[in-house]
Design a protein around this motif. Structure first.
Motif, PDB file in Angstrom:
ATOM      1  N   GLY A   1      17.398  44.035  40.484  1.00 17.71           N
ATOM      2  CA  GLY A   1      17.600  45.570  40.588  1.00 17.71           C
ATOM      3  C   GLY A   1      17.138  46.037  38.961  1.00 17.71           C
ATOM      4  O   GLY A   1      16.648  45.539  38.188  1.00 17.71           O
ATOM      5  N   ASP A   2      17.828  47.286  38.926  1.00 21.51           N
ATOM      6  CA  ASP A   2      17.462  47.966  37.401  1.00 21.51           C
ATOM      7  C   ASP A   2      18.858  48.581  36.932  1.00 21.51           C
ATOM      8  O   ASP A   2      19.910  48.986  37.819  1.00 21.51           O
ATOM      9  N   LEU A   3      18.766  48.630  35.740  1.00 18.71           N
ATOM     10  CA  LEU A   3      19.838  49.386  34.796  1.00 18.71           C
ATOM     11  C   LEU A   3      19.288  50.584  34.430  1.00 18.71           C
ATOM     12  O   LEU A   3      18.120  50.395  33.734  1.00 18.71           O
ATOM     13  N   TRP A   4      19.462  51.862  34.911  1.00 22.54           N
ATOM     14  CA  TRP A   4      18.688  53.047  34.756  1.00 22.54           C
ATOM     15  C   TRP A   4      19.538  53.953  33.806  1.00 22.54           C
ATOM     16  O   TRP A   4      20.753  54.108  34.186  1.00 22.54           O
ATOM     17  N   PHE A   5      18.992  54.451  32.674  1.00 24.83           N
ATOM     18  CA  PHE A   5      19.578  55.492  31.915  1.00 24.83           C
ATOM     19  C   PHE A   5      18.298  56.466  31.645  1.00 24.83           C
ATOM     20  O   PHE A   5      17.193  56.207  31.239  1.00 24.83           O
ATOM     21  N   GLU A   6      18.920  57.806  31.751  1.00 22.37           N
ATOM     22  CA  GLU A   6      18.000  58.797  31.308  1.00 22.37           C
ATOM     23  C   GLU A   6      18.471  60.072  30.900  1.00 22.37           C
ATOM     24  O   GLU A   6      19.661  60.355  31.277  1.00 22.37           O
ATOM     25  N   ILE A   7      17.757  60.694  30.003  1.00 27.44           N
ATOM     26  CA  ILE A   7      18.122  62.353  29.786  1.00 27.44           C
ATOM     27  C   ILE A   7      17.144  63.049  30.123  1.00 27.44           C
ATOM     28  O   ILE A   7      15.808  62.736  29.675  1.00 27.44           O
ATOM     29  N   HIS A   8      17.586  64.102  30.820  1.00 29.89           N
ATOM     30  CA  HIS A   8      16.417  64.772  31.532  1.00 29.89           C
ATOM     31  C   HIS A   8      16.647  66.282  30.991  1.00 29.89           C
ATOM     32  O   HIS A   8      17.823  66.766  31.098  1.00 29.89           O
ATOM     33  N   ARG A   9      15.762  66.886  30.525  1.00 29.97           N
ATOM     34  CA  ARG A   9      15.526  68.317  30.041  1.00 29.97           C
ATOM     35  C   ARG A   9      15.257  69.345  31.187  1.00 29.97           C
ATOM     36  O   ARG A   9      14.193  68.833  31.879  1.00 29.97           O
ATOM     37  N   PRO A  10      15.902  70.136  31.402  1.00 31.07           N
ATOM     38  CA  PRO A  10      15.582  71.053  32.516  1.00 31.07           C
ATOM     39  C   PRO A  10      13.996  71.616  32.771  1.00 31.07           C
ATOM     40  O   PRO A  10      13.461  71.790  31.542  1.00 31.07           O
ATOM     41  N   GLN A  11      13.550  72.018  33.652  1.00 30.20           N
ATOM     42  CA  GLN A  11      12.245  72.752  33.698  1.00 30.20           C
ATOM     43  C   GLN A  11      12.179  73.985  33.214  1.00 30.20           C
ATOM     44  O   GLN A  11      13.392  74.648  32.832  1.00 30.20           O
ATOM     45  N   GLU A  12      11.225  74.280  32.768  1.00 30.28           N
ATOM     46  CA  GLU A  12      11.198  75.794  32.268  1.00 30.28           C
ATOM     47  C   GLU A  12      11.794  76.949  32.954  1.00 30.28           C
ATOM     48  O   GLU A  12      12.365  77.886  32.475  1.00 30.28           O
ATOM     49  N   ASP A  13      11.907  76.962  34.326  1.00 30.81           N
ATOM     50  CA  ASP A  13      12.289  77.998  34.950  1.00 30.81           C
ATOM     51  C   ASP A  13      13.800  77.644  35.120  1.00 30.81           C
ATOM     52  O   ASP A  13      14.577  78.316  35.839  1.00 30.81           O
ATOM     53  N   GLN A  14      14.244  76.667  34.691  1.00 30.55           N
ATOM     54  CA  GLN A  14      15.837  76.396  34.801  1.00 30.55           C
ATOM     55  C   GLN A  14      16.615  76.586  33.475  1.00 30.55           C
ATOM     56  O   GLN A  14      15.994  77.134  32.632  1.00 30.55           O
ATOM     57  N   GLU A  15      17.819  76.700  33.428  1.00 26.62           N
ATOM     58  CA  GLU A  15      18.612  76.870  32.205  1.00 26.62           C
ATOM     59  C   GLU A  15      18.266  76.101  31.176  1.00 26.62           C
ATOM     60  O   GLU A  15      18.373  74.939  31.254  1.00 26.62           O
ATOM     61  N   LEU A  16      17.539  76.359  30.050  1.00 23.70           N
ATOM     62  CA  LEU A  16      17.154  75.409  28.999  1.00 23.70           C
ATOM     63  C   LEU A  16      18.092  75.007  27.998  1.00 23.70           C
ATOM     64  O   LEU A  16      17.874  73.956  27.473  1.00 23.70           O
ATOM     65  N   THR A  17      19.415  75.433  28.255  1.00 24.45           N
ATOM     66  CA  THR A  17      20.363  74.800  27.415  1.00 24.45           C
ATOM     67  C   THR A  17      21.079  73.643  28.024  1.00 24.45           C
ATOM     68  O   THR A  17      22.132  73.175  27.381  1.00 24.45           O
ATOM     69  N   ARG A  18      20.717  73.328  29.019  1.00 22.45           N
ATOM     70  CA  ARG A  18      21.509  72.040  29.950  1.00 22.45           C
ATOM     71  C   ARG A  18      20.673  70.815  29.966  1.00 22.45           C
ATOM     72  O   ARG A  18      19.411  70.964  30.378  1.00 22.45           O
ATOM     73  N   TRP A  19      21.308  69.967  29.631  1.00 23.94           N
ATOM     74  CA  TRP A  19      20.858  68.568  29.630  1.00 23.94           C
ATOM     75  C   TRP A  19      21.244  67.821  30.766  1.00 23.94           C
ATOM     76  O   TRP A  19      22.600  67.777  30.712  1.00 23.94           O
ATOM     77  N   GLU A  20      20.700  67.065  31.482  1.00 22.93           N
ATOM     78  CA  GLU A  20      21.409  66.108  32.693  1.00 22.93           C
ATOM     79  C   GLU A  20      21.028  64.636  32.050  1.00 22.93           C
ATOM     80  O   GLU A  20      20.098  64.168  31.795  1.00 22.93           O
ATOM     81  N   VAL A  21      22.411  63.950  31.908  1.00 25.06           N
ATOM     82  CA  VAL A  21      22.414  62.699  31.576  1.00 25.06           C
ATOM     83  C   VAL A  21      22.852  61.932  32.732  1.00 25.06           C
ATOM     84  O   VAL A  21      23.834  61.994  33.240  1.00 25.06           O
ATOM     85  N   THR A  22      22.089  60.800  33.072  1.00 23.13           N
ATOM     86  CA  THR A  22      22.329  59.744  34.227  1.00 23.13           C
ATOM     87  C   THR A  22      22.238  58.267  33.748  1.00 23.13           C
ATOM     88  O   THR A  22      21.533  57.842  32.902  1.00 23.13           O
ATOM     89  N   ALA A  23      23.028  57.650  34.531  1.00 20.11           N
ATOM     90  CA  ALA A  23      22.977  56.158  34.369  1.00 20.11           C
ATOM     91  C   ALA A  23      23.374  55.737  35.902  1.00 20.11           C
ATOM     92  O   ALA A  23      23.904  56.063  36.477  1.00 20.11           O
ATOM     93  N   ARG A  24      22.592  54.606  36.153  1.00 14.41           N
ATOM     94  CA  ARG A  24      22.819  54.174  37.389  1.00 14.41           C
ATOM     95  C   ARG A  24      22.556  52.471  37.580  1.00 14.41           C
ATOM     96  O   ARG A  24      21.882  51.808  36.760  1.00 14.41           O
ATOM     97  N   ILE A  25      23.193  51.948  38.280  1.00 15.13           N
ATOM     98  CA  ILE A  25      23.000  50.519  38.633  1.00 15.13           C
ATOM     99  C   ILE A  25      22.396  50.252  39.806  1.00 15.13           C
ATOM    100  O   ILE A  25      23.133  50.508  40.970  1.00 15.13           O
TER     101      ILE A  25
END
Length: 100
Positions: free
Chosen positions: A9-33
């Motif tokens: 399987g995967d260990l998944w880590f990601e920081i996602h910056r919103p698209q231009e049409d979304q709120e630019l000050t919000r970052w999504e941080v995810t982790a999954r097994i």
């Protein structure tokens, strides 16, 4: 970005910056097994992988520095979770034994 990936399987880590049409000050941080069930390992799945999340974390940050801090917390949580799990959970479990 998958930090680790193989038949188990995967260990998944990601920081996602919103698209231009979304709120630019919000970052999504995810982790999954993510693990594959016996359907995938036995070659019985058609049209894609049969995966299951053993752990799925999501947080929202309002600055890059806060996003990095949250990512660090997620890495620590994943490390703790992995130490508590049996290796059997990562290979060859039946589909009905894993979360949907």
């Amino acid at each position: 970005m998958a930090a680790f990936s193989n038949d188990a399987g995967d260990l998944w880590f990601e920081i996602h910056r919103p698209q231009e049409d979304q709120e630019l000050t919000r970052w999504e941080v995810t982790a999954r097994i993510i693990v594959f069930c016996d359907l995938e390992l036995g070659g019985q799945t058609r049209g894609g992988s049969c995966t299951h999340d053993l752990l799925d974390l999501e947080s929202h940050a309002f600055s890059p520095a806060q996003a990095i801090a949250m990512l660090s917390e997620h890495v620590e949580t994943v490390a703790r979770d992995l130490r508590l799990r049996s290796p059997d959970e990562f290979r060859g479990l039946r589909h009905d034994q894993l979360p949907a």
